[in-house]
Design a protein around this motif. Structure first.
Motif, short mmCIF file in Angstrom:
data_model
loop_
_atom_site.label_atom_id
_atom_site.label_comp_id
_atom_site.label_asym_id
_atom_site.label_seq_id
_atom_site.Cartn_x
_atom_site.Cartn_y
_atom_site.Cartn_z
N GLY A 25 -5.75 -3.72 2.61
CA GLY A 25 -6.47 -4.86 2.05
C GLY A 25 -5.95 -6.17 2.63
O GLY A 25 -6.51 -7.21 3.20
N GLY A 26 -4.46 -6.16 2.74
CA GLY A 26 -3.90 -7.66 3.11
C GLY A 26 -3.83 -7.68 4.56
O GLY A 26 -3.99 -8.70 4.86
N ALA B 48 -5.26 -10.87 8.92
CA ALA B 48 -6.11 -11.17 10.38
C ALA B 48 -6.93 -12.24 10.26
O ALA B 48 -7.15 -12.92 11.20
N SER B 49 -7.80 -12.40 9.22
CA SER B 49 -8.73 -13.75 9.17
C SER B 49 -8.17 -14.69 9.04
O SER B 49 -8.54 -15.83 9.67
N GLN B 50 -6.99 -14.94 8.44
CA GLN B 50 -6.38 -16.25 8.30
C GLN B 50 -5.60 -16.55 9.76
O GLN B 50 -5.86 -17.74 10.16
N SER B 51 -5.19 -15.71 10.62
CA SER B 51 -4.67 -15.71 11.86
C SER B 51 -5.62 -16.40 12.70
O SER B 51 -5.74 -17.24 13.59
N LEU C 134 3.20 8.93 -8.38
CA LEU C 134 1.96 8.02 -7.71
C LEU C 134 0.80 9.10 -7.07
O LEU C 134 -0.13 8.93 -6.66
N GLY C 135 1.56 10.25 -6.35
CA GLY C 135 0.86 10.73 -5.40
C GLY C 135 1.65 12.38 -5.06
O GLY C 135 2.70 12.33 -5.80
N GLU C 136 1.18 12.91 -4.18
CA GLU C 136 1.97 14.13 -3.81
C GLU C 136 3.55 13.77 -3.20
O GLU C 136 3.77 12.65 -2.70
N GLU C 137 4.51 14.85 -3.57
CA GLU C 137 5.68 14.44 -3.12
C GLU C 137 5.79 14.43 -1.70
O GLU C 137 4.97 15.18 -0.93
N GLY C 138 6.31 13.53 -1.04
CA GLY C 138 6.72 13.31 0.37
C GLY C 138 5.56 12.50 0.85
O GLY C 138 5.85 12.08 2.23
N MET C 139 4.81 11.94 0.09
CA MET C 139 3.71 11.10 0.56
C MET C 139 3.79 9.45 0.07
O MET C 139 2.98 8.74 0.32
N GLY C 140 4.95 9.14 -0.38
CA GLY C 140 5.32 7.82 -0.83
C GLY C 140 5.24 6.66 0.17
O GLY C 140 4.50 5.55 -0.18
N LEU C 141 5.66 7.02 1.15
CA LEU C 141 5.62 5.76 2.36
C LEU C 141 3.95 5.50 2.88
O LEU C 141 3.77 4.65 2.79
N LYS C 142 3.48 6.54 2.82
CA LYS C 142 1.80 6.52 3.23
C LYS C 142 0.97 5.94 2.08
O LYS C 142 0.29 4.83 2.09
N ILE C 143 1.46 6.19 0.69
CA ILE C 143 0.96 5.62 -0.30
C ILE C 143 1.30 3.97 -0.56
O ILE C 143 0.49 3.08 -0.39
N ALA C 144 2.46 3.75 -0.05
CA ALA C 144 3.01 2.17 0.01
C ALA C 144 2.36 1.53 1.02
O ALA C 144 1.95 0.22 0.77
N LEU C 145 2.00 1.98 2.12
CA LEU C 145 1.48 1.46 3.31
C LEU C 145 -0.02 1.36 2.88
O LEU C 145 -0.57 0.21 3.49
N SER C 146 -0.64 2.08 2.35
CA SER C 146 -1.96 1.79 2.12
C SER C 146 -2.34 0.84 1.25
O SER C 146 -3.21 0.13 1.28
N GLY C 147 -1.23 0.19 0.42
CA GLY C 147 -1.36 -1.22 -0.03
C GLY C 147 -1.56 -2.21 0.67
O GLY C 147 -1.98 -3.49 0.49
N LEU C 148 -1.05 -2.31 1.98
CA LEU C 148 -1.31 -3.14 2.93
C LEU C 148 -2.57 -3.17 3.65
O LEU C 148 -3.06 -4.25 4.37
#
Length: 285
Positions: free
Chosen positions: A237-238, A243-246, A221-235
Motif C-alpha cells: 500500500g505504501g 508513487a503517486s506523490q512522486s 504471523l504466518g508460516e515459518e520461513g515466510m517472514g520476509l515476504k510478510i514484511a515486504l507485503s506491508g509496503l
C-alpha cells in the motif's frame, strides 16, 4: 540404513495418522523388498487412499491373509481391544506390535520402561487392559508407549491456520510429545531387529505445558520461513502512495519549470524557444 528383513507380509490394524505415515515411509523399501502390506479399516471410503499408499485394504473383521508381522494401531473400544475381539485367534507371526500410550503410568512420576503401571484415568486404564490382553496372545508383542503425537497437519500451527482460533488449557500439567517421524523410525528399527516383549517409551525429554506449546505458534504471523515476504507485503500500500506523490511532485516541477521558461528572457528574447530549453522541458515531460 539397514535394509528391512526379507520379503514379508505385514497386516496393520487401523488406518489412522501413524499408519498413513508408516505406509508413506515404507513405499520405497517395499518396492525393493517386495513386501505385501494389508491395512484394515471399518470405512470402505478409505480403500482408495490405502491403495494410493501402496497397500491392500481389508474390511475390518474380514478374514486375514497369511502374515509374518502384525501391528495394532487401534484405540480401545469400551475398554477392550477391538482387534482381539474381532480376531480372537491371530496367525502366528515373527513380529507383533501394539501402539499404546505413556498414559498407562502414574501421572507426575519420573519413569522408564521398567516403571510399574498405575494409570488413574479411564483411557490409560483401558490401554493397560489392552496391553495385558496382547501379552496373553502368545505372540510376544512389542509395546510402543506413545506420548502426544505431532507432525504435519497435526500441530498447533496447522490448527491455528485452519481454525483461526484454538482454545487450550492453562493446566500446569507437563506433557511429553513425539514427532510422527520418530515413531516411524522406531517401528522400522524394531522390524529390522525384533526384540519380543520389548517395551519402548516414545517421547521427547523436554516436557512442557500445552500453553507453552501453543503460545509460540500463536505468535507467528504466518508460516515459518515466510517472514520476509510478510514484511515486504506491508509496503504494497505504501508503494502506491509513494508513487503517486512522486508523480505529483514531478508534475509540479514541470509546471513550475515551464512557467519560469515562458517568463524568462535572454538578450531581449524569450528563452522557451531555445533548443536547449525545449530539450530539457521535453525530458521533464
Amino acid at each position: 540404513m539397514t535394509p528391512l528383513p526379507p520379503p514379508q507380509r505385514l497386516v496393520i490394524f487401523g488406518f489412522g495418522y501413524v499408519t498413513r505415515h508408516l505406509l508413506a515411509a515404507l513405499r520405497g523399501p517395499l518396492r525393493q523388498q517386495t513386501w505385501a502390506v494389508y491395512v484394515t479399516t471399518r470405512n470402505e471410503g478409505n480403500f482408495a487412499a490405502i491403495r494410493v499408499l501402496g497397500a491392500t485394504p481389508l474390511r475390518f473383521g474380514a478374514p486375514l491373509p497369511a502374515a509374518d508381522a502384525l501391528l495394532d494401531t487401534t484405540p480401545p473400544l469400551e475398554g477392550t481391544s477391538p482387534v482381539l475381539a474381532a480376531y480372537p485367534v491371530l496367525p502366528a507371526v515373527g513380529w507383533a506390535g501394539y501402539l499404546s500410550t505413556t498414559g498407562v503410568y502414574a501421572p507426575g512420576s519420573q519413569l522408564d520402561e521398567t516403571s510399574p503401571l498405575g494409570a488413574t484415568e479411564p483411557r490409560g486404564q483401558a490401554r493397560m487392559a489392552v496391553e495385558a490382553a496382547w501379552q496373553q496372545t502368545g505372540l510376544k508383542p512389542h509395546i510402543f508407549r506413545l506420548s502426544g503425537i505431532y507432525g504435519p497437519e497435526r500441530n498447533f500451527i496447522h490448527r491455528l491456520r485452519t481454525a483461526g482460533r484454538v482454545t487450550v488449557s492453562n493446566s500446569p500439567r507437563l506433557v511429553h510429545r513425539i514427532h510422527v517421524d520418530d515413531i516411524i523410525a522406531a517401528l522400522l528399527a524394531s522390524l529390522r531387529q525384533p526384540a519380543p516383549r520389548a517395551i519402548y517409551n516414545l517421547c521427547d525429554d523436554n516436557p512442557c505445558t500445552t500453553l507453552e506449546v501453543a503460545t509460540p505458534a500463536a505468535h507467528l504471523l504466518g508460516e515459518e520461513g515466510m517472514g520476509l515476504k510478510i514484511a515486504l507485503s506491508g509496503l504494497e500500500g505504501g508503494r502506491i502512495g509513494i508513487a503517486s506523490q512522486s508523480v505529483g511532485m514531478a508534475r509540479a516541477a514541470f509546471d513550475a519549470a515551464l512557467a519560469y521558461s515562458k517568463g524568462r528572457t535572454g538578450f531581449g528574447q524569450p528563452v522557451v524557444p531555445h533548443p536547449a530549453v525545449q530539450l530539457t522541458l521535453g525530458g521533464l515531460g
